[in-house]
Write a protein that holds these residues in place. Structure first.
Motif, PDB file in Angstrom:
ATOM      1  N   ALA A 199      18.282  77.569  22.310  1.00  0.00           N
ATOM      2  CA  ALA A 199      17.251  77.728  21.279  1.00  0.00           C
ATOM      3  C   ALA A 199      17.900  77.971  19.920  1.00  0.00           C
ATOM      4  O   ALA A 199      17.496  77.378  18.916  1.00  0.00           O
ATOM      5  CB  ALA A 199      16.309  78.869  21.652  1.00  0.00           C
TER       6      ALA A 199
ATOM      7  N   ASN B   6       6.937  81.848  34.084  1.00  0.00           N
ATOM      8  CA  ASN B   6       6.995  80.988  32.898  1.00  0.00           C
ATOM      9  C   ASN B   6       6.215  81.617  31.751  1.00  0.00           C
ATOM     10  O   ASN B   6       5.078  81.241  31.482  1.00  0.00           O
ATOM     11  CB  ASN B   6       6.427  79.593  33.197  1.00  0.00           C
TER      12      ASN B   6
ATOM     13  N   GLU C 196      12.899  89.165  32.658  1.00  0.00           N
ATOM     14  CA  GLU C 196      13.722  88.972  31.460  1.00  0.00           C
ATOM     15  C   GLU C 196      13.030  89.565  30.232  1.00  0.00           C
ATOM     16  O   GLU C 196      13.679  90.193  29.388  1.00  0.00           O
ATOM     17  CB  GLU C 196      14.003  87.490  31.256  1.00  0.00           C
TER      18      GLU C 196
ATOM     19  N   VAL D 101      10.377  79.564  23.710  1.00  0.00           N
ATOM     20  CA  VAL D 101      11.402  79.863  24.714  1.00  0.00           C
ATOM     21  C   VAL D 101      10.672  80.408  25.937  1.00  0.00           C
ATOM     22  O   VAL D 101       9.779  81.246  25.809  1.00  0.00           O
ATOM     23  CB  VAL D 101      12.432  80.889  24.200  1.00  0.00           C
TER      24      VAL D 101
ATOM     25  N   PHE E 217      10.755  82.530  29.297  1.00  0.00           N
ATOM     26  CA  PHE E 217      11.432  83.582  30.055  1.00  0.00           C
ATOM     27  C   PHE E 217      10.578  83.908  31.270  1.00  0.00           C
ATOM     28  O   PHE E 217       9.378  83.641  31.283  1.00  0.00           O
ATOM     29  CB  PHE E 217      11.569  84.860  29.218  1.00  0.00           C
TER      30      PHE E 217
ATOM     31  N   ARG F  24      21.444  84.968  32.431  1.00  0.00           N
ATOM     32  CA  ARG F  24      20.173  84.229  32.525  1.00  0.00           C
ATOM     33  C   ARG F  24      19.447  84.226  31.184  1.00  0.00           C
ATOM     34  O   ARG F  24      18.935  83.196  30.754  1.00  0.00           O
ATOM     35  CB  ARG F  24      19.280  84.844  33.605  1.00  0.00           C
TER      36      ARG F  24
ATOM     37  N   GLN G 176      21.361  82.039  28.658  1.00  0.00           N
ATOM     38  CA  GLN G 176      21.211  80.604  28.921  1.00  0.00           C
ATOM     39  C   GLN G 176      19.928  80.051  28.318  1.00  0.00           C
ATOM     40  O   GLN G 176      19.806  78.848  28.120  1.00  0.00           O
ATOM     41  CB  GLN G 176      21.229  80.325  30.425  1.00  0.00           C
ATOM     42  N   LYS G 177      18.987  80.909  28.032  1.00  0.00           N
ATOM     43  CA  LYS G 177      17.740  80.478  27.386  1.00  0.00           C
ATOM     44  C   LYS G 177      17.814  80.646  25.870  1.00  0.00           C
ATOM     45  O   LYS G 177      17.254  79.845  25.127  1.00  0.00           O
ATOM     46  CB  LYS G 177      16.570  81.261  27.963  1.00  0.00           C
TER      47      LYS G 177
END
Length: 126
Positions: free
Chosen positions: A94, A54, A14, A8, A10, A86, A89-90
């Motif tokens: 997953a 990233n 985050e 994932v 982030f 935010r 949404q990730k």
């Protein structure tokens, strides 16, 4: 049983939020999941060194559920009013991937929900 892991991505803000919220919650009585905390800390340090936008973290389903429990969707961070959204949404895609729920299925469900909501609004006006 094999524990499936998923990457994932982030950004560093985050990750700081995830680290802080999970640590705060775990201070209130539960034993800290030190492996999870170390994983997040390592991703933060890697992001500081390389690319803070990233930061890849390898997470298990259990760790993703931990994030959803501890990071409220309504969370604000400074002037970022949608920080919880935010992060969610990730995390949500997953989590769904662990159950082989593909994006097209998700899009169909969302479309159906939106169509139902529009129909209900139209019916209210009549």
């Amino acid at each position: 049983m094999i524990n499936k892991i998923i990457d994932v991505i982030f950004d560093i803000k985050e990750l700081f939020i995830i680290n802080d919220k999970v640590r705060q919650e775990q201070q209130s009585g539960k034993e800290w999941d030190k492996d999870f905390q170390l994983k997040i800390m390592a991703a933060i340090l890697e992001g500081l060194k390389n690319n803070p936008e990233n930061c890849v973290v390898k997470l298990s389903e259990e760790e993703l559920w931990l994030i959803t429990r501890q990071v409220p969707i309504t969370l604000m961070y400074g002037n970022i009013t949608d920080m919880g959204i935010r992060i969610s949404q990730k995390v949500y895609p997953a989590l769904l991937s662990f159950h082989n729920l593909q994006e097209d299925w998700i899009d169909n469900v969302l479309s159906e929900v939106n169509n139902t909501a529009v129909t209900e609004i139209e019916n209210v006006g009549n």
